[in-house]
Design a protein around this motif. Sequence first.
Motif, PDB file in Angstrom:
ATOM      1  N   LEU A   1       3.802  -0.211  18.849  1.00 48.26           N
ATOM      2  CA  LEU A   1       3.502   0.769  18.796  1.00 48.26           C
ATOM      3  C   LEU A   1       1.845   1.348  18.213  1.00 48.26           C
ATOM      4  N   SER A   2       1.986   0.426  17.755  1.00 48.33           N
ATOM      5  CA  SER A   2       0.194   0.001  16.764  1.00 48.33           C
ATOM      6  C   SER A   2      -0.976  -0.105  18.528  1.00 48.33           C
ATOM      7  N   THR A   3      -0.278  -0.956  19.455  1.00 49.64           N
ATOM      8  CA  THR A   3      -1.430  -1.155  20.378  1.00 49.64           C
ATOM      9  C   THR A   3      -1.283   0.179  20.899  1.00 49.64           C
ATOM     10  N   ALA A   4      -0.220   0.941  21.006  1.00 43.47           N
ATOM     11  CA  ALA A   4       0.159   1.769  21.802  1.00 43.47           C
ATOM     12  C   ALA A   4      -0.695   3.383  21.627  1.00 43.47           C
ATOM     13  N   VAL A   5      -1.155   3.065  19.768  1.00 39.19           N
ATOM     14  CA  VAL A   5      -0.710   4.170  18.408  1.00 39.19           C
ATOM     15  C   VAL A   5      -2.441   4.177  19.189  1.00 39.19           C
ATOM     16  N   ARG A   6      -3.313   3.351  19.695  1.00 43.22           N
ATOM     17  CA  ARG A   6      -4.615   2.661  19.411  1.00 43.22           C
ATOM     18  C   ARG A   6      -5.716   3.790  20.109  1.00 43.22           C
ATOM     19  N   ASP A   7      -4.668   3.745  21.287  1.00 43.52           N
ATOM     20  CA  ASP A   7      -5.650   4.311  22.657  1.00 43.52           C
ATOM     21  C   ASP A   7      -5.166   5.529  22.662  1.00 43.52           C
ATOM     22  N   LEU A   8      -4.485   5.997  22.134  1.00 44.34           N
ATOM     23  CA  LEU A   8      -3.682   7.883  22.009  1.00 44.34           C
ATOM     24  C   LEU A   8      -4.997   8.416  20.818  1.00 44.34           C
ATOM     25  N   ARG A   9      -5.417   9.417  22.486  1.00 48.20           N
ATOM     26  CA  ARG A   9      -6.265  10.561  21.758  1.00 48.20           C
ATOM     27  C   ARG A   9      -5.574  11.604  21.275  1.00 48.20           C
TER      28      ARG A   9
ATOM     29  N   ASP B   1       8.352  -3.070   8.680  1.00 45.88           N
ATOM     30  CA  ASP B   1       8.058  -3.546   7.837  1.00 45.88           C
ATOM     31  C   ASP B   1       6.270  -3.430   7.168  1.00 45.88           C
ATOM     32  N   ASN B   2       6.365  -4.597   6.224  1.00 47.98           N
ATOM     33  CA  ASN B   2       4.725  -4.116   5.865  1.00 47.98           C
ATOM     34  C   ASN B   2       3.749  -4.935   6.761  1.00 47.98           C
ATOM     35  N   ALA B   3       4.136  -5.398   7.640  1.00 50.65           N
ATOM     36  CA  ALA B   3       3.239  -5.910   8.327  1.00 50.65           C
ATOM     37  C   ALA B   3       3.162  -5.198   9.680  1.00 50.65           C
ATOM     38  N   ALA B   4       4.226  -4.431   9.918  1.00 53.41           N
ATOM     39  CA  ALA B   4       4.088  -3.834  11.306  1.00 53.41           C
ATOM     40  C   ALA B   4       3.385  -2.775  10.995  1.00 53.41           C
ATOM     41  N   ALA B   5       4.170  -2.082   9.481  1.00 61.89           N
ATOM     42  CA  ALA B   5       3.153  -0.956   8.994  1.00 61.89           C
ATOM     43  C   ALA B   5       1.629  -0.932   8.533  1.00 61.89           C
ATOM     44  N   THR B   6       1.183  -1.896   8.531  1.00 64.40           N
ATOM     45  CA  THR B   6      -0.091  -2.153   8.244  1.00 64.40           C
ATOM     46  C   THR B   6      -0.850  -2.112   9.511  1.00 64.40           C
ATOM     47  N   GLU B   7      -0.715  -3.194  10.849  1.00 60.40           N
ATOM     48  CA  GLU B   7      -1.241  -2.406  11.921  1.00 60.40           C
ATOM     49  C   GLU B   7      -1.182  -1.379  12.185  1.00 60.40           C
TER      50      GLU B   7
ATOM     51  N   LEU C   1      -1.139   1.192  10.290  1.00 59.39           N
ATOM     52  CA  LEU C   1      -2.228   2.090   9.923  1.00 59.39           C
ATOM     53  C   LEU C   1      -3.792   2.347   9.608  1.00 59.39           C
ATOM     54  N   ARG C   2      -3.864   0.841  10.297  1.00 57.30           N
ATOM     55  CA  ARG C   2      -5.653   0.380  11.009  1.00 57.30           C
ATOM     56  C   ARG C   2      -5.763   0.988  12.258  1.00 57.30           C
ATOM     57  N   HIS C   3      -4.790   0.968  12.859  1.00 58.82           N
ATOM     58  CA  HIS C   3      -5.306   1.327  14.258  1.00 58.82           C
ATOM     59  C   HIS C   3      -5.664   3.201  14.134  1.00 58.82           C
ATOM     60  N   LEU C   4      -4.716   4.246  12.631  1.00 58.45           N
ATOM     61  CA  LEU C   4      -5.128   4.998  13.074  1.00 58.45           C
ATOM     62  C   LEU C   4      -6.328   5.772  12.450  1.00 58.45           C
TER      63      LEU C   4
ATOM     64  N   CYS D   1      -4.855   3.538   2.135  1.00 59.26           N
ATOM     65  CA  CYS D   1      -6.196   4.527   0.953  1.00 59.26           C
ATOM     66  C   CYS D   1      -7.339   3.928   2.383  1.00 59.26           C
ATOM     67  N   THR D   2      -7.123   3.552   2.797  1.00 55.77           N
ATOM     68  CA  THR D   2      -8.591   2.983   4.271  1.00 55.77           C
ATOM     69  C   THR D   2      -8.243   4.663   4.965  1.00 55.77           C
ATOM     70  N   LEU D   3      -7.102   4.922   6.173  1.00 56.29           N
ATOM     71  CA  LEU D   3      -7.293   5.993   5.952  1.00 56.29           C
ATOM     72  C   LEU D   3      -7.160   7.170   5.819  1.00 56.29           C
ATOM     73  N   MET D   4      -6.589   7.581   4.087  1.00 57.69           N
ATOM     74  CA  MET D   4      -7.271   8.310   3.465  1.00 57.69           C
ATOM     75  C   MET D   4      -8.686   8.809   3.502  1.00 57.69           C
ATOM     76  N   LYS D   5     -10.051   7.979   3.591  1.00 64.49           N
ATOM     77  CA  LYS D   5     -10.798   7.894   3.388  1.00 64.49           C
ATOM     78  C   LYS D   5     -11.864   8.215   5.272  1.00 64.49           C
ATOM     79  N   ALA D   6     -10.830   8.240   6.464  1.00 58.45           N
ATOM     80  CA  ALA D   6     -11.470   8.171   7.510  1.00 58.45           C
ATOM     81  C   ALA D   6     -11.266   9.170   8.122  1.00 58.45           C
ATOM     82  N   CYS D   7      -9.839   9.409   7.441  1.00 64.88           N
ATOM     83  CA  CYS D   7      -9.560  10.630   8.453  1.00 64.88           C
ATOM     84  C   CYS D   7      -9.564  12.130   7.825  1.00 64.88           C
ATOM     85  N   ALA D   8      -9.177  13.145   8.211  1.00 67.78           N
ATOM     86  CA  ALA D   8      -9.212  14.341   6.990  1.00 67.78           C
ATOM     87  C   ALA D   8      -7.865  14.441   6.547  1.00 67.78           C
ATOM     88  N   LEU D   9      -6.513  13.990   6.079  1.00 65.07           N
ATOM     89  CA  LEU D   9      -5.433  14.222   6.183  1.00 65.07           C
ATOM     90  C   LEU D   9      -5.207  14.671   5.062  1.00 65.07           C
ATOM     91  N   THR D  10      -4.177  16.276   5.358  1.00 65.63           N
ATOM     92  CA  THR D  10      -4.164  16.874   4.535  1.00 65.63           C
ATOM     93  C   THR D  10      -2.312  16.584   3.898  1.00 65.63           C
TER      94      THR D  10
END
Length: 186
Positions: free
Chosen positions: A37-45, A58-64, A66-69, A94-103
């Motif tokens: 899913l992380s690979t698919a999400v990477r290309d989703l606009r 799990d932690n590894a899947a969630a990390t990957e 979130l990195r692609h988001l 935490c990186t995602l929160m800085k990169a996106c305008a998550l509300t």
Amino acid sequence: GKGKDKPHQIKRTAADKHGCVLDLSHFGIGPARGHALSTAVRDLRGVVELDLRDNRLDNAAATELLRHLSDKPDLRVVDMSRNKLGASAFEQLCTLMKACALTTLHLSACQIGDAEVSQLSEAVAGAGPEGIAIKVLNLSHNAIGRRGGMTIGRMLGERHCRITDLDLSWNQLDAMAAGALGAALE
């Protein structure tokens, strides 16, 4: 029945014609499918909202994932509740929160403790004048204790903190943590 939305789908919302909602909640994706899913999400606009509640990630899947988001600047809402988020997933969050305008960020029952709350607080404090856009933060049903509650209290007092709706129910907060939270709200 007929005419109802399928529960797990990508749909365009009426409120935001320029974005889509990806709702995969309660799908039981698990770690192996989470990596795919992380690979698919990477290309989703155009994703503005992502709901991955209760997927046995799990932690590894969630990390990957979130990195692609992190390259989704329009992302506003993320729900990772009821998935296991460890230190690396929380660091990526935490990186995602800085990169996106998550509300809005929902992290209910993610096994979050005081260490992860410290990471969150550091992200808010280190965001600079533009701050972190999070207004709604759900940390309910976790393992946040005294130290985490006091950290959240300090974070709420940060000049750049924009949180207006905070759920800390069903954590392990004591009177000292509650006092720090109350003082931040004065």
